[in-house]
Enzyme design. Structure first.
Site, PDB file in Angstrom:
ATOM      1  N   ASN A   1     -46.869  72.648 -41.726  1.00 31.89           N
ATOM      2  CA  ASN A   1     -47.565  73.416 -40.932  1.00 31.89           C
ATOM      3  C   ASN A   1     -49.270  72.893 -41.061  1.00 31.89           C
ATOM      4  O   ASN A   1     -49.869  73.317 -40.031  1.00 31.89           O
ATOM      5  CB  ASN A   1     -47.526  74.771 -41.289  1.00 31.89           C
TER       6      ASN A   1
ATOM      7  N   ASN B   1     -36.064  79.873 -41.276  1.00 34.74           N
ATOM      8  CA  ASN B   1     -36.722  80.382 -40.157  1.00 34.74           C
ATOM      9  C   ASN B   1     -36.020  81.215 -39.259  1.00 34.74           C
ATOM     10  O   ASN B   1     -34.885  81.213 -39.604  1.00 34.74           O
ATOM     11  CB  ASN B   1     -37.715  79.507 -39.778  1.00 34.74           C
ATOM     12  N   ILE B   2     -36.737  81.654 -38.324  1.00 30.05           N
ATOM     13  CA  ILE B   2     -35.999  82.864 -37.499  1.00 30.05           C
ATOM     14  C   ILE B   2     -34.735  82.007 -36.619  1.00 30.05           C
ATOM     15  O   ILE B   2     -33.677  82.589 -36.157  1.00 30.05           O
ATOM     16  CB  ILE B   2     -36.912  83.458 -36.424  1.00 30.05           C
TER      17      ILE B   2
ATOM     18  N   CYS C   1     -45.455  84.270 -45.081  1.00 26.52           N
ATOM     19  CA  CYS C   1     -44.602  83.268 -44.519  1.00 26.52           C
ATOM     20  C   CYS C   1     -45.593  82.396 -43.584  1.00 26.52           C
ATOM     21  O   CYS C   1     -46.616  82.284 -44.090  1.00 26.52           O
ATOM     22  CB  CYS C   1     -43.196  83.903 -43.760  1.00 26.52           C
ATOM     23  N   SER C   2     -45.189  82.130 -42.389  1.00 27.75           N
ATOM     24  CA  SER C   2     -46.171  81.421 -41.431  1.00 27.75           C
ATOM     25  C   SER C   2     -47.080  82.397 -40.752  1.00 27.75           C
ATOM     26  O   SER C   2     -48.230  82.412 -41.345  1.00 27.75           O
ATOM     27  CB  SER C   2     -45.306  81.016 -40.352  1.00 27.75           C
ATOM     28  N   ASP C   3     -46.595  83.488 -40.236  1.00 28.24           N
ATOM     29  CA  ASP C   3     -47.455  84.549 -39.478  1.00 28.24           C
ATOM     30  C   ASP C   3     -47.381  85.786 -40.203  1.00 28.24           C
ATOM     31  O   ASP C   3     -48.285  86.763 -39.920  1.00 28.24           O
ATOM     32  CB  ASP C   3     -47.095  84.721 -37.995  1.00 28.24           C
TER      33      ASP C   3
ATOM     34  N   ASP D   1     -42.260  88.289 -40.374  1.00 28.50           N
ATOM     35  CA  ASP D   1     -40.876  88.323 -40.454  1.00 28.50           C
ATOM     36  C   ASP D   1     -40.159  88.292 -41.912  1.00 28.50           C
ATOM     37  O   ASP D   1     -40.026  89.362 -42.338  1.00 28.50           O
ATOM     38  CB  ASP D   1     -40.272  87.055 -39.597  1.00 28.50           C
ATOM     39  N   ARG D   2     -40.290  87.054 -42.446  1.00 28.24           N
ATOM     40  CA  ARG D   2     -39.872  87.085 -43.886  1.00 28.24           C
ATOM     41  C   ARG D   2     -40.644  87.808 -44.774  1.00 28.24           C
ATOM     42  O   ARG D   2     -40.466  88.331 -45.798  1.00 28.24           O
ATOM     43  CB  ARG D   2     -39.846  85.624 -44.094  1.00 28.24           C
TER      44      ARG D   2
END
Length: 878
Positions: free
Chosen positions: A601, A626-627, A691-693, A696-697
């Site tokens: 990333n 990831n999703i 996580c990234s944003d 989610d996780r």
């Protein structure tokens, strides 16, 4: 908001109090061409949801002659206008056809008579009436195909009688296309059903009399586990079954009558044939009952006790729901191919399809009570089957009689009707207009739903309003972030979503951070999702924080405000803590991703923390996928858990589950959450997860960690608050992850929240007395992620929910849960158990969530007498 339903054109009105029937086709189906693939257009009002379904045209193509059947052989393009029917009748087992045979290299044509002999299962050429030639056994025929260039010619490929000989072919030329189709139709049904049905007939007719009597049929039903040993049922049901095929019940039925009964629904076992026979009786009796009785409750359905007729009268609808159409005599099953509705390998049901503005409801004509305590029990769970329109992922026409529904909860449902292109295409278009709209959440049924049909949503008559259950200030106070001795170290930030439009309206940060520090720190995180406090340990003051990834990039950028913020979390908000001088604490940063994903990333200007820039920090990668990986994983689980238990499932059920890696993914969420709990409780250290944003996780890890550490979240109210805070308020993208009222952006779909519910299920499995809520509540929440019956999970974040006015216009799921509390209470719960949970994270302890994943397989349900049942709740009136 009023629960009144939107006005609809007079020609399409159907009273909710009436027993709606399929209406004749209107003069214009909303101005659309029924033969077009384009779904009908919808009328709209500016505010209220006005999606509706037009009256379906009645199928114009009649089913084959008696016995009544719903699905003929899949229609062929070159036989679309043909009315060929199978003509074996009255004991006649031989049909004669006149044709020419073209079988020599020189193409010499020879006139011939061809016999199809049902009794012998053979096709033969007749040279002399008294001396028929040796024919071709039907089971040696490989294929039949009408010549594309000349539709009067039929090619038949067959295996030679000599073992190892090549496949041979003969061409039969008829006087016209209709005669060619007539011959092919008879030959194909013999190939598809004949030999096996002859074997089944012989197994029922054990005495070899050539007749199946009601006595032999009753005996076969008992031997095949369809009657209980102590059953007092006389032979009346067998008599009804015999009467379906033969008017003279006393003599029984011969093989020709038996063949006609099952020729379009091939069966491979005696039990499957008997089950199908029962289905056909139910269809005929239901059809007679519908046409002769003004009240559906006056005549019984096939089987004992007459069945529960309330399921047909609309008493099951919820407030704001309107029955728009009812289609009688449909066949349905789980599968993905049109033939799955007819194949003997697949259990299927016959019943009634009701279409409302909220859901599709399939009512079985045969109650599960008829099979209780029998060898082949079918649970009463399947008496009524609900499919909310917003649970539909896709709907497609497979042929002129069959529709495939693919649902977001892994169901693949096949529904068959009497063959009619216009009817099926109109049905597909109309349901699509309900399920997929351009307005998204605003166009879901939640805005029409009322708990009581005559009660405005704003007046709940003493019920707990679920929208008021989560109060951020009360929750901050409960965990000691405000109104406590330690509270001076923290402050509540609230700027009406101007800092981050995906964060809560109110969230908690250290008091030592100035306003400019907070603004600068937010800009250093993806989507401005800065580190914020989720929970505080009252014993040691350590905090659990969450955020998005930092904007490090390829240049390894730094941000002083972000570094200051994380250091304040490390020292529990107190920058002058004297204990930090001699023995500084550690801040643990748990990055949910793999190291490759995190560093990858950086190319996009993001990445992960460079721990050298943060005082006493330690970074751990948790390796959660990831999703997109999760979406693929649950699809494989769905293929295994909803697929019939047969050889087509390559590798078998267990290998399929293993290859999906679903349990491995759940295990990794559990391991990361336990690690966070260990650092907070055992190391007295604060933890930051991201996580990234961070929607989610991150939510999976923070919510699971809080379940482990705080017993309050294991109560029903506490669990609701946990979901509201960590998922709804912190911006999990429910709209995108579950495609609310839209078929757009499928790449954004992912079962992240369902995976977390599965993680909770794993905890409940290991600690059965630690949770006040039961497994039914987890399934209920999972189902209503997709149903859009409630407003709780609509939209992507708190700001969107405020703009949608969900609190004023819709009902919270928690209002319903608390009103129906007894359904969702764990009877084994010990309220005095205040322990921290330390679950095993071994893959050996991860259990497939059968209650959720396997409920569509009737063989997986608990049997009668096991002391438990599976009941799904799609909403009731209160």
């Amino acid at each position: 908001m009023s629960s009144d339903t939107p006005n609809r054109p007079t020609s399409l009105e159907i009273s909710q109090t009436q027993s709606a029937r399929v209406l004749p086709p209107p003069s214009s189906l909303l101005g659309s061409d029924p033969s077009s693939d384009t779904p009908p257009m919808k009328e709209r009002k500016q505010v209220k949801r006005t999606s509706y379904i037009p009256a379906f045209p009645k199928p114009s193509v009649a089913p084959p002659p008696p016995p009544v059947d719903l699905s003929a052989i899949a229609s062929r393009e070159n036989s679309a206008n043909s009315s060929a029917t199978v003509e074996f009748s009255g004991g006649n087992t031989i049909l004669n056809f006149k044709c020419k045979i073209k079988s020599t290299p020189l193409g010499i044509l020879k006139g011939a008579n061809i016999e199809l002999d049902l009794a012998e299962m053979v096709m033969r050429k007749v040279k002399d009436k008294d001396k028929p030639s040796v024919g071709i056994d039907v089971d040696r025929i490989v294929s039949t195909r009408i010549n594309a260039k000349n539709n009067t010619e039929l090619d038949v490929q067959f295996m030679a009688s000599i073992l190892g000989a090549p496949i041979q072919s003969k061409r039969y030329i008829f006087s016209n296309n209709e005669e060619a189709i007539r011959f092919q139709t008879h030959l194909d049904v013999m190939r598809a059903s004949g030999a096996k049905l002859k074997q089944i007939f012989g197994e029922v007719d054990k005495r070899g009399t050539g007749q199946i009597s009601k006595h032999s049929l009753h005996k076969a039903m008992k031997e095949n586990g369809m009657l209980t040993d102590g059953s007092s049922m006389d032979e009346s049901e067998a008599e009804k079954m015999i009467a379906l095929a033969d008017s003279d019940v006393s003599s029984g039925i011969d093989f020709v009558e038996f063949f006609r009964l099952f020729m379009f629904t091939p069966c491979i076992t005696v039990h499957q044939a008997l089950t199908e026979w029962r289905n056909k009786v139910a269809l005929v009796q239901r059809k007679r009952s519908s046409s002769t009785s003004a009240s559906l409750g006056q005549q019984g359905i096939a089987g004992k006790g007459g069945g529960d007729m309330s399921k047909y009268d609309g008493s099951w609808v919820v407030g704001g729901e309107v029955i728009m159409n009812v289609v009688e005599n449909v066949r349905y099953s789980f599968g993905s191919k049109a033939r799955d509705n007819l194949n003997g390998d697949n259990h299927h049901w016959v019943g009634t399809l009701s279409v409302t503005n909220y859901r599709l409801v399939l009512h079985s004509h045969i109650s599960g009570a008829n099979t209780a305590f029998t060898r082949h029990e079918v649970n009463e769970y399947f008496d009524r089957f609900d499919i909310p329109v917003n649970d539909i992922h896709s709907i497609s026409k497979l042929d002129s009689s069959c529709v495939l529904l693919v649902c977001k909860d892994l169901r693949h449902i096949l529904v068959s009707f009497e063959p009619s292109e216009t009817f099926v295409m109109t049905l597909v278009g109309a349901i699509s207009s309900l399920a997929f709209t351009s307005e998204g959440p605003k166009d879901t049924f939640a805005f029409s739903h009322a708990l009581q049909a005559k009660n405005p949503k704003t007046k709940l008559d003493g019920l707990v309003n679920g929208w008021d259950l989560y109060d951020p200030m009360k929750e901050f106070e409960r965990v000691g972030l405000i109104n406590s001795p330690h509270a001076r170290f923290y402050r509540i930030w609230s700027d009406n979503f101007s800092l981050s439009d995906t964060y809560p309206l109110h969230f908690c940060v250290p008091s030592a951070m100035s306003e400019s520090d907070i603004m600068l720190a937010a800009k250093f995180r993806s989507k401005c999702r800065m580190p914020a406090v989720s929970w505080r340990n009252k014993k040691n003051g350590a905090v659990l924080c969450r955020s998005a990834q930092p904007m490090v990039g390829l240049k390894s950028s730094r941000n002083a405000s972000d570094e200051k913020l994380l250091n304040l979390y490390r020292v529990r908000g107190d920058p002058h803590n004297p204990l930090e001088v001699e023995d500084p604490s550690t801040l643990y940063i748990l990055d949910a991703r793999k190291i490759l994903a995190a560093t990858g990333n950086q190319v996009q200007g993001k990445g992960t923390e460079i721990v050298a820039n943060y005082a006493h920090a330690e970074l751990v990668y948790c390796n959660i996928e990831n999703i997109h990986v999760m979406r693929d994983s649950i699809n494989v689980v769905g293929q295994a858990s909803t697929h019939p238990d047969q050889g087509e499932l390559k590798g078998g059920f267990v290998d399929h589950i293993k290859d999906s890696l679903w349990l491995r993914h759940v295990q990794l969420v559990m391991k990361a959450s336990v690690l966070a709990a260990e650092r907070i409780e055992l190391n007295d250290s604060s933890v930051l997860v991201h996580c990234s944003d961070g929607w989610d996780r991150t939510s999976q890890m923070s919510a699971t960690c809080m379940l482990l550490l705080d017993p309050y979240y294991r109560t029903i109210e506490g669990f609701a608050i946990l979901v509201e805070k960590e998922w709804c308020e912190f911006g999990h993208k429910f709209k995108d992850r579950h495609g609310q009222a839209s078929d757009k952006h499928p790449n954004e779909r992912s079962p992240v929240f369902v995976q977390w519910l599965d993680t909770v299920h794993q905890l409940m499995y290991q600690f059965p007395k630690a949770f006040e809520l039961n497994e039914d509540l987890l399934v209920f929440i999972a189902d209503h992620l997709h149903s859009c019956l409630f407003g709780t999970f609509l939209g992507n974040n708190a700001k969107e929910r405020k703009e949608l006015q969900l609190k004023e216009e819709t009902i919270s799921i928690w209002t319903y849960v608390l009103a129906k509390r007894e359904r969702f209470v764990n009877k084994a719960f010990k309220g005095d158990e205040k322990k921290i949970l330390w679950p095993s994270t071994s893959i050996k302890k991860m259990q497939l969530w059968e209650r959720y994943f396997c409920r569509w397989d009737f063989e997986s349900h608990p049997r009668e007498g096991e002391g438990m049942t599976w009941r799904d709740d799609w909403g009731d009136k209160i």
